[in-house]
Design a protein around this motif. Structure first.
Motif, mmCIF file in Angstrom:
data_model
loop_
_atom_site.group_PDB
_atom_site.id
_atom_site.type_symbol
_atom_site.label_atom_id
_atom_site.label_comp_id
_atom_site.label_asym_id
_atom_site.label_seq_id
_atom_site.Cartn_x
_atom_site.Cartn_y
_atom_site.Cartn_z
ATOM 1 N N ALA A 1 -11.781 2.992 -10.322
ATOM 2 C CA ALA A 1 -11.215 3.799 -9.237
ATOM 3 C C ALA A 1 -11.367 5.290 -9.541
ATOM 4 N N ALA B 1 -7.648 -4.599 -3.013
ATOM 5 C CA ALA B 1 -7.850 -5.422 -1.819
ATOM 6 C C ALA B 1 -9.207 -6.115 -1.859
ATOM 7 N N GLU B 2 -10.234 -5.392 -2.298
ATOM 8 C CA GLU B 2 -11.585 -5.967 -2.346
ATOM 9 C C GLU B 2 -11.690 -7.104 -3.352
ATOM 10 N N ASP C 1 0.845 -1.196 0.000
ATOM 11 C CA ASP C 1 0.000 0.000 0.000
ATOM 12 C C ASP C 1 0.883 1.249 0.000
ATOM 13 N N ALA D 1 -5.303 5.788 -3.511
ATOM 14 C CA ALA D 1 -5.908 5.100 -2.368
ATOM 15 C C ALA D 1 -7.171 4.345 -2.781
ATOM 16 N N VAL D 2 -7.927 4.898 -3.719
ATOM 17 C CA VAL D 2 -9.152 4.222 -4.176
ATOM 18 C C VAL D 2 -8.784 2.949 -4.937
ATOM 19 N N HIS E 1 -7.775 0.228 -2.577
ATOM 20 C CA HIS E 1 -8.966 -0.346 -1.946
ATOM 21 C C HIS E 1 -9.623 -1.365 -2.872
#
Length: 378
Positions: A315, A252-253, A218, A245-246, A249
């Motif tokens: 994103a 990760a999802e 990250d 950052a989006v 995320h």
């Protein structure tokens, strides 16, 4: 007393290399990334050893022991020994006597503390002997345990020795820092004060460092800190740290592994001009950042490009990515256009034939690849 226990340390090859030096009355200390990562429980990639033995002595000892020795950087004190196909970089203790922000003039030294002071961060100035006992001449262990990236002694001086250390500061923060604590304040201020020095670095060095940073699990907090100092604008004008950052995320999802090129496409800034990318990298970046539908990108260039385009575009719009979305992109790469040029001949030829094929293919893609050959010929 701090000790490390690692398979590579106990390996017979490692022990043989250390014994080669210590049996001759010299010091032998594993140093840098291998010690740092062993203490962190992270993967160790390279095995570096520091010693008070001069390069010529290392070469002579290796020759006597019938160990392959390569003078990889002998002028700078480095000899590579290869034992059981494992390379060990043996470097004589050194200290800097002059620097110009890109390279240093060094002389050989006899003390481990001199060698430690010429390194960049305290966590990289940790040494371990063949038994795993850690030597910490500059107090790096507390910083390592706190995951604090701290320059050795005077941060500004360390940076002026090699301006790449600005980028390394953020890269190490991305990989090893504690984002809840933020970057070291003194280090951050020193980076901000010396960003102009980044212009003296080669594009190749900057590119390599940025890709390593973006490959971290990250890197969003590190990139945001980098942007706050002006360093990001120096090396990649126009890039924006916020959108990353989006994307992180969404990765990760969807359980998709990090990829530095995907993240580079996310932050923008025309990296094809500011960085030295390979032809393959540049083409990949152009494909996923083209703005074309991810379905079409997957069909034309492959499932990886389509998936990454989907992530970047989603994103940018702050939209979720479902497994159905990913499956649709993956399926697109398996499609085969049902028409051939001969299907439109002899009625059409030349440019008209090419235009008709392109138009039919566009209709077919827009239909979700459902139109049949007969329907396309109607």
């Amino acid at each position: 007393m701090t000790r490390i226990a690692a398979d590579w340390l106990q390996d017979a090859a490692s022990q043989r290399v250390c014994a080669l030096l210590t049996d001759a009355g010299h010091q032998a200390w594993f140093v840098g990334g291998c010690v740092r990562n062993a203490l962190l429980g992270a993967l160790v990639a390279d095995l570096d050893i520091s010693t008070d033995a001069r390069p010529a002595q290392v070469m002579a000892l290796a020759e006597a022991a019938k160990i392959k020795a390569i003078p990889t950087g002998i002028a700078h004190g480095t000899v590579t020994l290869v034992v059981d196909d494992v390379p060990y970089e043996i470097t004589t203790f050194r200290r800097d006597v002059d620097t110009d922000g890109r390279r240093a003039t060094v002389v050989f030294a006899d003390e481990i503390a001199d060698d430690a002071r010429r390194r960049d961060f305290t966590m990289n100035a940790l040494y371990a002997d063949s038994a795993g006992t850690v030597a910490d001449p500059l107090g790096g262990l507390p910083d390592l345990h706190a995951r604090r990236i701290r320059f050795i002694e005077d941060a500004a001086q360390r940076i002026k020795e090699d301006y790449l250390r600005i980028l390394r500061f953020f890269r190490f923060y991305a990989w090893y820092g504690d984002p809840s604590e933020g970057p070291d304040a003194d280090g951050l201020a020193a980076c901000a004060a010396h960003i102009a020095g980044l212009q003296s670095l080669s594009v190749e060095r900057v590119t390599a460092e940025m890709l390593k940073l973006l490959a971290a699990p990250d890197p969003a907090p590190a990139l945001a800190a980098m942007a706050s100092t002006g360093a990001l604008a120096q090396v990649l004008p126009g890039a924006e740290a916020g959108p990353l950052a989006v994307l992180i995320h969404l990765e990760a999802e969807t359980d998709i592994a990090p990829d530095p090129l995907r993240r580079l496409a996310m932050i923008g800034g025309q990296p094809e001009d500011a960085m030295r990318l390979s032809k393959v990298q540049a083409a990949y970046l152009a494909q996923i950042g083209s703005g074309v539908s991810p379905i079409e990108i997957s069909y034309r260039h492959g499932p990886a490009q389509g998936r990454d385009a989907l992530l970047v575009q989603s994103a940018a719009l702050a939209q979720p990515v479902s497994q159905d979305d990913l499956q649709a992109v993956a399926m697109a790469a398996q499609q085969a256009f049902p028409l051939k040029a001969t299907d439109l001949m002899p009625a059409l030829s030349g440019p008209a034939l090419g235009d008709a094929l392109k138009a039919a293919e566009a209709r077919w893609i827009a239909s979700g690849f459902t139109l049949t050959k007969a329907q396309l010929l109607e």
